[in-house]
Design an enzyme around this catalytic site. Structure first.
Site, PDB file in Angstrom:
ATOM      1  N   GLY A  16       0.821  -1.215   0.000  1.00  0.00           N
ATOM      2  CA  GLY A  16       0.000   0.000   0.000  1.00  0.00           C
ATOM      3  C   GLY A  16       0.851   1.258   0.000  1.00  0.00           C
ATOM      4  O   GLY A  16       0.600   2.188  -0.791  1.00  0.00           O
ATOM      5  N   ASP A  36      -4.349   3.307   7.842  1.00  0.00           N
ATOM      6  CA  ASP A  36      -4.038   2.025   8.483  1.00  0.00           C
ATOM      7  C   ASP A  36      -4.587   2.068   9.909  1.00  0.00           C
ATOM      8  O   ASP A  36      -4.670   3.142  10.522  1.00  0.00           O
ATOM      9  CB  ASP A  36      -2.513   1.815   8.507  1.00  0.00           C
ATOM     10  N   PRO A  92      -2.397 -13.168   5.334  1.00  0.00           N
ATOM     11  CA  PRO A  92      -1.456 -14.225   5.720  1.00  0.00           C
ATOM     12  C   PRO A  92      -2.081 -15.617   5.637  1.00  0.00           C
ATOM     13  O   PRO A  92      -3.287 -15.743   5.448  1.00  0.00           O
ATOM     14  CB  PRO A  92      -1.148 -13.882   7.185  1.00  0.00           C
ATOM     15  N   CYS A 276       5.500 -13.753   0.635  1.00  0.00           N
ATOM     16  CA  CYS A 276       4.455 -14.151  -0.320  1.00  0.00           C
ATOM     17  C   CYS A 276       4.611 -15.492  -1.022  1.00  0.00           C
ATOM     18  O   CYS A 276       3.623 -16.187  -1.209  1.00  0.00           O
ATOM     19  CB  CYS A 276       4.287 -13.046  -1.345  1.00  0.00           C
ATOM     20  N   PHE A 338      15.297 -11.376   3.989  1.00  0.00           N
ATOM     21  CA  PHE A 338      15.032 -12.499   3.069  1.00  0.00           C
ATOM     22  C   PHE A 338      15.673 -12.295   1.709  1.00  0.00           C
ATOM     23  O   PHE A 338      15.790 -13.232   0.926  1.00  0.00           O
ATOM     24  CB  PHE A 338      13.522 -12.771   2.963  1.00  0.00           C
ATOM     25  N   LYS A 339      16.108 -11.069   1.418  1.00  0.00           N
ATOM     26  CA  LYS A 339      16.881 -10.779   0.213  1.00  0.00           C
ATOM     27  C   LYS A 339      17.579  -9.445   0.451  1.00  0.00           C
ATOM     28  O   LYS A 339      17.300  -8.777   1.454  1.00  0.00           O
ATOM     29  CB  LYS A 339      15.994 -10.725  -1.034  1.00  0.00           C
TER      30      LYS A 339
END
Ligand code: NAD
Ligand code: UGA
Length: 473
Positions: A16, A36, A92, A276, A338-339
């Site tokens: 978003g 939010d 999730p 994801c 994660f990267k």
């Protein structure tokens, strides 16, 4: 022709925030409000330190914030003022109940939809931006239509997001495609055109694809499943390479030169992470099961099974190489995200690896350039609420300010994230080697370093998908 002047985005997360910031950046005539329910997150979006790290994001946000880009916790007001609303909340994997561990938890999508239905005072185009199972738009429509009146009409569109973290701004500025699904009715297609017109402020027309709603929803799951499948394929090959003397980089290059295959997403690794890939494949698996397609479900499930295998295989290899025990040994872990180029740690391979090292009673020294200390400790302590593992984690884990500090007195270095600063032309591996216990082992889970260069320095090098058999007769 519908002209959109006011956009609301529900969900100020990794999608978003950047997505709607770029819309505000490219469409200065449109007012964009990102809302939010999490006040801390909104406060961070309104501060000098944005809640997510993403190259190029600061510039876009700082240029438009408080001009035509706003961040707020006032969800109802933003809904009421908007012509078009993106629903960009988290989806999730369900933790309990029917479909636990596979199905997507649609509670946040439903609650955002109900909120729109409850407070809207005029017609809206509602856009599904979150990644959702095929036919979710149907449920959203049912909720919205139950609250529609003669004066208030809702159109639902699917506009999945394809950005990757670390390159989000570039992906948004120059996307491969923008996908917009709609019901093929005159109203649906009018709404589809209105959203297409927004993107066409900067995206070439031929890159804006329009489809029906269900194709759009399924294409998002399909794209992620196929991308992850390529990684699992190359990782499966990396195991064969290690056993035969083939080199996974060479194999990937040779395959990728085939224009039908293409060269991207063929980098072997310690396993894919991120919020994801796993979630969306499991979602596809669940959908297939629900549709009574067990062979299809097990086909896609194998992509996740292979990913888990790759992480476990890497850990087993480390333990075996360090003379079958890492108890009380110091392991330096380079990278936790994660990267590279993101501070996001969701489903990072580092979490699985380090939890296994702790189980083996090793001491783990972690360095990541972007991840906060508290995030690391929280991720490693997360046992799904079963037991409090925090004291054990704190006993075994040291969080360091540099790769040099992490590697000092270590028995082995493990490269988990491919941050550029860990490359052998950036980091002084000679200095690292000098500070380590001997023999000094280095495990590269990212094919980042030049093995012969490091071997010459004295390291015992072990690279995923490569072996010392390479080059032998
Ligand atoms: P996120 O967890 O970072 O952000 C979601 C935000 O939604 C949270 O801040 C949460 O507080 C807020 N929220 C939840 N319910 C709300 C409600 N009812 N009202 C207002 N706010 C609410 O998630 P994300 O990474 O941005 O992902 C969002 C969706 O986009 C997911 O479906 C994901 O699969 C998909 N997606 C993510 C990426 C990515 O790179 N992260 C890329 C493409 C698609
Ligand atoms: C991925 C997709 O690339 C996006 O198109 C999609 O929008 C997004 O998921 C989503 O739906 O959330 P992301 O997870 O941010 O994006 O990052 P990727 O670049 O896809 O990397 C995912 C994981 O795969 C990382 O751990 C990465 O290191 C790993 N990877 C990637 C490999 O191991 N090898 C590769 O060749 C490529």
């Amino acid at each position: 022709m519908t002209i959109i002047k006011n956009i609301c985005c529900i969900g100020a997360g990794y999608v978003g925030g950047p997505t709607c910031a770029v819309i505000a950046y490219k469409c200065p005539d449109i007012k964009v409000t990102i809302v939010d329910v999490n006040p801390t997150r909104i406060a961070a979006w309104n501060s000098n330190k944005l809640p997510i790290y993403e190259p190029g994001l600061d510039k876009v946000v700082f240029e438009r914030r408080n001009k035509n880009l706003f961040f707020s916790t006032n969800v109802d007001e933003a809904i009421q003022q908007a012509d078009l609303i993106f629903v960009s909340v988290n989806t999730p994997t369900k933790k309990s109940g029917i479909g636990a561990g596979r199905a997507a938890d649609l509670a946040y999508v439903e609650s955002a939809t109900r909120r729109i239905a409850q407070v809207a005072k005029s017609s809206k185009i509602v856009v599904e931006k979150s990644t959702v199972p095929c036919r979710t738009a149907q449920s959203m429509r049912t909720i919205l239509e139950a609250n529609a009146t003669k004066e208030i009409h809702f159109d639902i569109l699917s506009n999945p997001e394809f950005l990757a973290e670390g390159t989000a701004i570039q992906d948004l500025l120059t996307p491969d495609r923008v996908l917009i699904g709609a019901l093929q009715t005159p109203e649906g297609m009018k709404a589809q055109q209105a959203l297409a017109d927004i993107y066409m402020h900067w995206v070439p027309k031929d890159k804006v694809i329009t489809t029906n709603l269900w194709s759009s929803e399924l294409s998002k799951l399909a794209a992620n499943a196929m991308l992850a499948q390529r990684i699992s394929s190359v990782n499966a090959l990396s195991a064969i390479c290690e056993a035969t003397g083939a080199d996974v980089d060479e194999v990937a290059y040779a395959c990728g030169r085939d224009s039908r295959l293409g060269s991207k997403f063929l980098k072997a690794s310690v396993g894919f992470g991120g919020s994801c890939f796993q979630k969306d494949i499991l979602n596809l698996v669940y959908l297939s099961e629900e549709l009574n397609l067990p062979e299809v479900a097990s086909y896609w499930h194998q992509v996740v099974v292979m990913n888990e295998y790759q992480k476990k295989r890497f850990v087993r290899n480390i333990i075996r190489t360090l003379f079958n025990t890492i108890t009380n040994k110091k392991i330096a872990v380079f990278g936790f995200a994660f990267k590279k180029d993101t501070g996001d740690t969701r489903e990072s391979a580092a979490i699985t690896l380090i939890k296994d090292f702790i189980q083996e009673q090793a001491h783990v020294a972690i360095y990541d350039p972007k991840v906060d200390d508290e995030q690391i400790l929280m991720d490693l302590s997360d046992s799904g609420g079963v037991v409090d593992t925090r004291p054990q984690v704190e006993k075994h884990v040291q969080i360091c300010r540099s790769a040099y500090e992490a590697a000092q007195d270590a028995d082995c270095v493990v490269i988990v994230t491919e941050w550029d600063e860990f490359r052998d032309d950036r980091l002084d591996y000679g200095k690292i080697y000098a500070g380590m216990h001997k023999p000094a082992f280095l495990f590269d889970g990212r094919l980042l370093v030049n093995e012969s260069k490091l071997r010459k320095m004295g390291f015992k090098v072990n690279i995923i998908g490569k072996t010392e058999l390479a080059g032998t007769a």
